[in-house]
Design an enzyme around this catalytic site. Structure first.
Site, PDB file in Angstrom:
ATOM      1  CB  SER A 139      -0.893   0.017   1.245  1.00 64.60           C
ATOM      2  OG  SER A 139      -1.669   1.197   1.247  1.00 64.60           O
ATOM      3  CE  LYS A 165      -4.866  -0.035   0.126  1.00 64.76           C
ATOM      4  NZ  LYS A 165      -5.731  -0.790   1.065  1.00 64.76           N
ATOM      5  CE  LYS A 167      -4.308   3.719   1.946  1.00 65.71           C
ATOM      6  NZ  LYS A 167      -5.563   3.170   2.454  1.00 65.71           N
ATOM      7  CG  ASP A 193      -8.012   2.444   0.011  1.00 61.72           C
ATOM      8  OD1 ASP A 193      -7.479   1.925   1.004  1.00 61.72           O
ATOM      9  OD2 ASP A 193      -9.178   2.892   0.015  1.00 61.72           O
ATOM     10  CD  GLU A 218      -9.302  -0.804  -0.223  1.00 60.85           C
ATOM     11  OE1 GLU A 218      -8.218  -0.816  -0.850  1.00 60.85           O
ATOM     12  OE2 GLU A 218      -9.379  -1.094   0.977  1.00 60.85           O
ATOM     13  CG  ASP A 243     -11.296  -0.987   3.950  1.00 65.52           C
ATOM     14  OD1 ASP A 243     -10.249  -0.337   3.900  1.00 65.52           O
ATOM     15  OD2 ASP A 243     -11.666  -1.559   4.996  1.00 65.52           O
ATOM     16  CE  LYS A 267      -8.348  -2.603   5.833  1.00 65.04           C
ATOM     17  NZ  LYS A 267      -8.495  -1.127   6.003  1.00 65.04           N
ATOM     18  N   GLY A 295      -4.965  -4.511   5.177  1.00 64.82           N
ATOM     19  CA  GLY A 295      -3.959  -4.325   6.226  1.00 64.82           C
ATOM     20  C   GLY A 295      -4.252  -3.052   6.998  1.00 64.82           C
TER      21      GLY A 295
HETATM   22  O1  LIG Z   1      -0.240  -2.557   4.347  1.00 62.16           O
HETATM   23  C1  LIG Z   1      -0.815  -2.154   5.360  1.00 62.16           C
HETATM   24  O2  LIG Z   1      -0.797  -2.735   6.459  1.00 62.16           O
HETATM   25  C2  LIG Z   1      -1.658  -0.874   5.243  1.00 62.16           C
HETATM   26  C3  LIG Z   1      -2.667  -1.033   4.147  1.00 62.16           C
HETATM   27  C4  LIG Z   1      -3.553   0.181   4.088  1.00 62.16           C
HETATM   28  O3  LIG Z   1      -3.429   0.997   3.198  1.00 62.16           O
HETATM   29  N1  LIG Z   1      -4.421   0.314   5.079  1.00 62.16           N
HETATM   30  C5  LIG Z   1      -5.287   1.492   5.135  1.00 62.16           C
HETATM   31  C6  LIG Z   1      -6.606   1.142   4.497  1.00 62.16           C
HETATM   32  O4  LIG Z   1      -7.395   2.053   4.271  1.00 62.16           O
HETATM   33  O5  LIG Z   1      -6.814  -0.019   4.162  1.00 62.16           O
HETATM   34  C7  LIG Z   1      -5.366   1.952   6.562  1.00 62.16           C
HETATM   35  C8  LIG Z   1      -4.201   1.975   7.279  1.00 62.16           C
HETATM   36  C9  LIG Z   1      -4.202   2.401   8.610  1.00 62.16           C
HETATM   37  C10 LIG Z   1      -5.403   2.756   9.215  1.00 62.16           C
HETATM   38  C11 LIG Z   1      -6.555   2.705   8.473  1.00 62.16           C
HETATM   39  C12 LIG Z   1      -6.546   2.272   7.147  1.00 62.16           C
END
Ligand SMILES: O=C(O)CCC(=O)N[C@@H](C(=O)O)c1ccccc1
Length: 372
Positions: A139, A165, A167, A193, A218, A243, A267, A295
């Site tokens: 990510s 991925k 953001k 995402d 996403e 999500d 998740k 994640g």
């Molecule tokens: O690789 C990882 O652990 C992070 C993946 C990721 O982008 N998580 C985001 C999400 O929106 O899914 C997130 C991270 C931290 C807190 C909330 C959301």
């Protein structure tokens, strides 16, 4: 098993680089770990869990201090009263407490691990995992510039990640996506995402993402916008993935039946635990809906447990289970290593990793002991 004590260890672990989403920019990983001690027929057994709640209620309504408080005042006392506690019934025992899925999931994780140790079983075998390694996606946070986005993603492609991925948010979406495709071509798995940063009013703008061959988009819209995601899905070619909206198996059923999602990000923390997460995996498989493992910047403990869940057959898309070094200089467990675009599914008893006491001490900010 009978729960004897719960200790919540709040930790703060520096990130290797700041991680920016549409709702927050983090430079540390703040969470709490659950250390639960049980009386069992084989004597005392300790299980560990991890809350994925962030320090602030910006991804969902949960946050670290609230999780510690609700566990101390409500959740742990309910489990202390149970004579024979099992992993499969934690959710039922906690059902009268409304909400707090991440806090519930962290406690359930500790019960799961203690039960696995009691039964000398790996989490993969308990779940029915079918593979020894899972594809590792990464990510990528929102960067300061399009050039920086291309540079960072180039680095992860170099490292061999199975999927990228990115953001996105209004004003930082089409340009970085177009530049990444221009720089690296169409032959790698690429998805975006939005973390609920758009509304249905942005549909025409979001449709422009259809030109870039993305695996999925996403959660473009809000957590409550199941019907609106179904509307948007009709307008876009890019597969819709939810999500934040998928807070339970029931919500997953609603989203699938309404055509709001053709891919689901699973998740465990978001849905109240791994037992509910497996139900969503099974439901999606029955509907032919692909799932992948999301994640929450977990430590190696959560990452190891996630890899086990992702070894189930319905996880057909690479998840956000990157190597520990993607986020941390040092992990508090054995390092989760990404190699050849995958990570190994732990085969040890329990989650297959252990908390390093010295590292826990180093990153710990406070501990709260809870007794019956
Ligand atoms: O690789 C990882 O652990 C992070 C993946 C990721 O982008 N998580 C985001 C999400 O929106 O899914 C997130 C991270 C931290 C807190 C909330 C959301």
């Amino acid at each position: 098993m009978k729960l004897k004590s719960v200790t919540l260890h709040q930790v703060s672990i520096p990130l290797v680089t700041p991680f920016e989403t549409s709702f927050m920019r983090e430079t540390e990983k703040d969470c709490y770990l659950v250390e639960a001690v049980f009386d069992t027929p084989q004597g005392e057994i300790t299980g560990w869990g991890e809350s994925v709640a962030m320090i602030s209620p910006l991804y969902s309504s949960e946050y670290v201090a609230a999780g510690i408080d609700v566990t101390r005042r409500w959740l742990a006392p309910l489990l202390f009263d149970v004579e024979n506690l099992t992993a499969e019934t934690v959710g039922w025992h906690l059902r009268h407490v409304i909400g707090h899925p991440m806090a519930k999931s962290a406690l359930e994780m500790a019960v799961i691990e203690a039960q696995l140790k009691l039964n000398n079983q790996s989490f993969k075998d308990y779940l029915g995992g079918v593979v020894d390694s899972v594809p590792s996606g990464v990510s990528v946070g929102i960067q300061d510039s399009v050039e920086e986005t291309v540079k960072v993603i180039g680095g992860y492609l170099e490292e061999g990640y199975a999927r990228i991925k990115l953001k996105i948010k209004p004003g930082k979406d089409i340009a970085p996506v177009a530049a990444v495709r221009k720089a690296f071509g169409d032959d790698f798995g690429f998805q975006v995402d939005a973390n609920a940063a758009y509304t249905l009013v942005d549909a025409a703008h979001l449709r422009r993402l259809d030109d870039y061959g993305l695996l999925l988009i996403e959660q473009p819209l809000g957590e409550a916008d199941i019907r609106q995601h179904a509307e948007l899905a009709k307008l876009m070619d890019t597969p819709m993935c939810l999500d934040e909206s998928i807070v339970s198996a029931e919500a997953a059923a609603d989203a699938i039946m309404l055509g709001a999602t053709s891919v689901i990000n699973i998740k465990p923390g978001r849905v109240g635990g791994f037992i509910e997460a497996k139900k969503i995996h099974d439901l999606a498989a029955a509907h032919g809906v692909a799932v992948w493992h999301g994640g929450m910047v977990e430590t190696g403990l959560g990452r190891a447990a996630n890899a086990a869940l992702a070894s189930l057959p319905g996880f057909t898309l690479p998840g956000d289970i990157s190597g520990s070094n993607r986020f941390f200089h040092e992990d508090i467990t054995e390092e989760i290593v990404m190699y050849d675009g995958k990570v190994d599914v732990p085969t040890g008893i329990g989650f297959g990793v252990s908390i390093d006491p010295a590292k826990l001490e180093r990153f710990r900010t406070e501990s709260v002991e809870i007794l019956p």
